[in-house]
Design a protein around this motif. Structure first.
Motif, PDB file in Angstrom:
ATOM      1  N   LEU A 136     -26.889 -33.542  -6.844  1.00  0.00           N
ATOM      2  CA  LEU A 136     -26.313 -32.277  -6.385  1.00  0.00           C
ATOM      3  C   LEU A 136     -26.985 -31.855  -5.085  1.00  0.00           C
ATOM      4  O   LEU A 136     -28.205 -31.664  -5.046  1.00  0.00           O
ATOM      5  CB  LEU A 136     -26.500 -31.190  -7.447  1.00  0.00           C
ATOM      6  N   GLY A 137     -26.202 -31.680  -4.044  1.00  0.00           N
ATOM      7  CA  GLY A 137     -26.764 -31.264  -2.764  1.00  0.00           C
ATOM      8  C   GLY A 137     -26.379 -29.869  -2.346  1.00  0.00           C
ATOM      9  O   GLY A 137     -26.984 -29.297  -1.447  1.00  0.00           O
ATOM     10  N   ASP A 138     -25.392 -29.292  -3.017  1.00  0.00           N
ATOM     11  CA  ASP A 138     -24.912 -27.956  -2.651  1.00  0.00           C
ATOM     12  C   ASP A 138     -25.556 -26.909  -3.552  1.00  0.00           C
ATOM     13  O   ASP A 138     -25.556 -27.065  -4.782  1.00  0.00           O
ATOM     14  CB  ASP A 138     -23.384 -27.912  -2.792  1.00  0.00           C
ATOM     15  N   PRO A 139     -26.100 -25.801  -2.981  1.00  0.00           N
ATOM     16  CA  PRO A 139     -26.751 -24.769  -3.810  1.00  0.00           C
ATOM     17  C   PRO A 139     -25.852 -24.193  -4.896  1.00  0.00           C
ATOM     18  O   PRO A 139     -26.325 -23.866  -5.987  1.00  0.00           O
ATOM     19  CB  PRO A 139     -27.134 -23.692  -2.786  1.00  0.00           C
ATOM     20  N   VAL A 140     -24.547 -24.074  -4.619  1.00  0.00           N
ATOM     21  CA  VAL A 140     -23.624 -23.529  -5.617  1.00  0.00           C
ATOM     22  C   VAL A 140     -23.541 -24.478  -6.814  1.00  0.00           C
ATOM     23  O   VAL A 140     -23.574 -24.047  -7.976  1.00  0.00           O
ATOM     24  CB  VAL A 140     -22.229 -23.294  -5.008  1.00  0.00           C
ATOM     25  N   LEU A 167     -32.557 -21.654  -5.861  1.00  0.00           N
ATOM     26  CA  LEU A 167     -31.593 -20.609  -6.192  1.00  0.00           C
ATOM     27  C   LEU A 167     -32.081 -19.261  -5.676  1.00  0.00           C
ATOM     28  O   LEU A 167     -33.267 -19.074  -5.389  1.00  0.00           O
ATOM     29  CB  LEU A 167     -31.387 -20.541  -7.712  1.00  0.00           C
ATOM     30  N   ASN A 168     -31.138 -18.290  -5.584  1.00  0.00           N
ATOM     31  CA  ASN A 168     -31.556 -16.947  -5.215  1.00  0.00           C
ATOM     32  C   ASN A 168     -32.132 -16.239  -6.443  1.00  0.00           C
ATOM     33  O   ASN A 168     -32.106 -16.779  -7.554  1.00  0.00           O
ATOM     34  CB  ASN A 168     -30.395 -16.149  -4.605  1.00  0.00           C
ATOM     35  N   ALA A 231     -31.904 -33.471 -21.373  1.00  0.00           N
ATOM     36  CA  ALA A 231     -31.639 -33.501 -19.939  1.00  0.00           C
ATOM     37  C   ALA A 231     -32.825 -32.953 -19.167  1.00  0.00           C
ATOM     38  O   ALA A 231     -33.609 -32.151 -19.671  1.00  0.00           O
ATOM     39  CB  ALA A 231     -30.388 -32.682 -19.607  1.00  0.00           C
ATOM     40  N   VAL A 232     -32.938 -33.392 -17.909  1.00  0.00           N
ATOM     41  CA  VAL A 232     -33.957 -32.870 -17.001  1.00  0.00           C
ATOM     42  C   VAL A 232     -33.299 -32.620 -15.650  1.00  0.00           C
ATOM     43  O   VAL A 232     -32.445 -33.402 -15.202  1.00  0.00           O
ATOM     44  CB  VAL A 232     -35.146 -33.850 -16.863  1.00  0.00           C
ATOM     45  N   LEU A 233     -33.675 -31.500 -15.021  1.00  0.00           N
ATOM     46  CA  LEU A 233     -33.183 -31.159 -13.689  1.00  0.00           C
ATOM     47  C   LEU A 233     -34.377 -31.186 -12.741  1.00  0.00           C
ATOM     48  O   LEU A 233     -35.325 -30.423 -12.905  1.00  0.00           O
ATOM     49  CB  LEU A 233     -32.532 -29.767 -13.688  1.00  0.00           C
ATOM     50  N   VAL A 234     -34.337 -32.083 -11.766  1.00  0.00           N
ATOM     51  CA  VAL A 234     -35.435 -32.245 -10.812  1.00  0.00           C
ATOM     52  C   VAL A 234     -34.967 -31.799  -9.441  1.00  0.00           C
ATOM     53  O   VAL A 234     -33.877 -32.172  -8.992  1.00  0.00           O
ATOM     54  CB  VAL A 234     -35.887 -33.727 -10.752  1.00  0.00           C
ATOM     55  N   SER A 235     -35.790 -30.985  -8.759  1.00  0.00           N
ATOM     56  CA  SER A 235     -35.462 -30.509  -7.415  1.00  0.00           C
ATOM     57  C   SER A 235     -36.358 -31.210  -6.403  1.00  0.00           C
ATOM     58  O   SER A 235     -37.580 -31.129  -6.489  1.00  0.00           O
ATOM     59  CB  SER A 235     -35.670 -28.993  -7.319  1.00  0.00           C
ATOM     60  N   LEU A 236     -35.748 -31.884  -5.450  1.00  0.00           N
ATOM     61  CA  LEU A 236     -36.485 -32.607  -4.412  1.00  0.00           C
ATOM     62  C   LEU A 236     -36.213 -31.944  -3.069  1.00  0.00           C
ATOM     63  O   LEU A 236     -35.067 -31.891  -2.618  1.00  0.00           O
ATOM     64  CB  LEU A 236     -36.045 -34.069  -4.358  1.00  0.00           C
ATOM     65  N   SER A 245     -34.381 -27.497   2.199  1.00  0.00           N
ATOM     66  CA  SER A 245     -33.154 -28.252   1.958  1.00  0.00           C
ATOM     67  C   SER A 245     -33.406 -29.136   0.743  1.00  0.00           C
ATOM     68  O   SER A 245     -34.361 -29.907   0.722  1.00  0.00           O
ATOM     69  CB  SER A 245     -32.805 -29.102   3.183  1.00  0.00           C
ATOM     70  N   PHE A 246     -32.541 -29.006  -0.267  1.00  0.00           N
ATOM     71  CA  PHE A 246     -32.822 -29.648  -1.537  1.00  0.00           C
ATOM     72  C   PHE A 246     -31.716 -30.614  -1.961  1.00  0.00           C
ATOM     73  O   PHE A 246     -30.551 -30.441  -1.623  1.00  0.00           O
ATOM     74  CB  PHE A 246     -32.963 -28.607  -2.651  1.00  0.00           C
ATOM     75  N   THR A 247     -32.151 -31.607  -2.709  1.00  0.00           N
ATOM     76  CA  THR A 247     -31.250 -32.405  -3.514  1.00  0.00           C
ATOM     77  C   THR A 247     -31.738 -32.275  -4.949  1.00  0.00           C
ATOM     78  O   THR A 247     -32.916 -32.514  -5.226  1.00  0.00           O
ATOM     79  CB  THR A 247     -31.271 -33.889  -3.086  1.00  0.00           C
TER      80      THR A 247
END
Length: 276
Positions: A136-140, A167-168, A231-236, A245-247
């Motif tokens: 996922l590359g888009d913040p939304v 995220l905000n 599941a795991v969500l990783v922010s790079l 800028s995140f993926t």
């Protein structure tokens, strides 16, 4: 503070010095030192509104960073170094620190990509229509995936939280409140630096009042959230880009999730419980 300069301008100076790597106490002390030829530690603590038990550590740090000098008088006195000299050196130190952090971030991302590559290749040749990994590359899309995973958690969420944020504030608070409101055990690790971050400190005190268990560690290698064993969500963060800028990578692979939970448990055992 000098009567010739307003409090708003002083506050602006302090915030700007913070961007160069000074803590709020260090910045306040340095600005105060500029207003007079010299201070004793006790005078400076009162003038800069710094707790007396902290003033000696703050002054030592300012000396180490080349922002002030001391005279071996009785009592010992301190004076500011000329900003034209001091801030040039401080800027150079800060630039070097940021470059080292950029290199560390790039190295961590490279190591994680190497670890994840076999799973990606396995997924390419798998006949199961379900994919192990969502990139996922888009913040939304990141916000939508984060909330979806949080809503699907039934037992526990393990989280590593550090700046910069993907995220905000509204999205982050919703993401954390949702599983807590259902009684899900939510554990979060923050870095000690969060204690000096006004926004993150409010987060910790608020989330702890909601039921989040919080511990502090010196440094977190990565931002992630693990949901149950599923599941795991990783922010790079992009190690090259100037602005954040995140993926984000959402992984639904029980072996990978188990490894992430084991890594979290190791950090959690070494963490210090957060207390207001």
């Amino acid at each position: 503070m000098s009567p010739l300069i307003s409090g708003d301008i002083m506050e602006s100076f302090i915030l700007s010095l913070g961007e160069l790597g000074l803590t709020s106490y260090e910045a306040s002390a340095y600005v105060a030192l500029l207003s007079r030829s010299s201070f004793t530690p006790t005078e400076l603590a009162t003038h800069a509104k710094i707790p007396r038990q902290r003033i000696y550590d703050v002054l030592k740090s300012l000396e180490d960073k080349g922002l002030c000098l001391s005279k071996d008088t009785s009592p010992r006195t301190f004076m500011a170094l000329d900003p034209q000299l001091a801030l040039e050196a401080l800027s150079r130190q800060r630039t070097e620190e940021l470059e080292r952090e950029r290199q560390r971030t790039a190295q961590r991302a490279s190591e994680l990509m190497a670890a994840l590559a076999p799973m990606f290749q396995l997924g390419r040749g798998h006949n199961d229509p379900l994919s192990y990994i969502d990139v996922l590359g888009d913040p939304v899309r990141i916000a939508s995936m984060a909330l979806k995973l949080a809503q699907g958690a039934h037992h526990q969420v393990n989280s590593c939280i550090k700046r910069p944020m993907v995220l905000n504030q509204e999205q982050n608070w919703t993401f954390i409140r949702e599983p807590l409101s259902r009684g899900v055990m939510y554990r979060a690790l923050y870095e000690y630096s969060a204690l000096k971050d006004e926004e993150l400190y409010v987060w910790m005190t608020t989330f702890q009042s909601w039921g989040q268990e919080i511990r502090l560690v010196p440094e977190l290698p990565i931002k992630m959230q693990v949901f149950d064993e599923d599941a795991v969500l990783v922010s790079l963060q992009d190690p090259v880009g100037g602005t954040p800028s995140f993926t984000a990578i959402a992984i639904r692979h029980r072996g990978m999730v188990a490894m992430m939970n084991l890594a979290f448990e190791q950090l959690w055992e070494r963490g210090e419980p957060f207390k207001e």
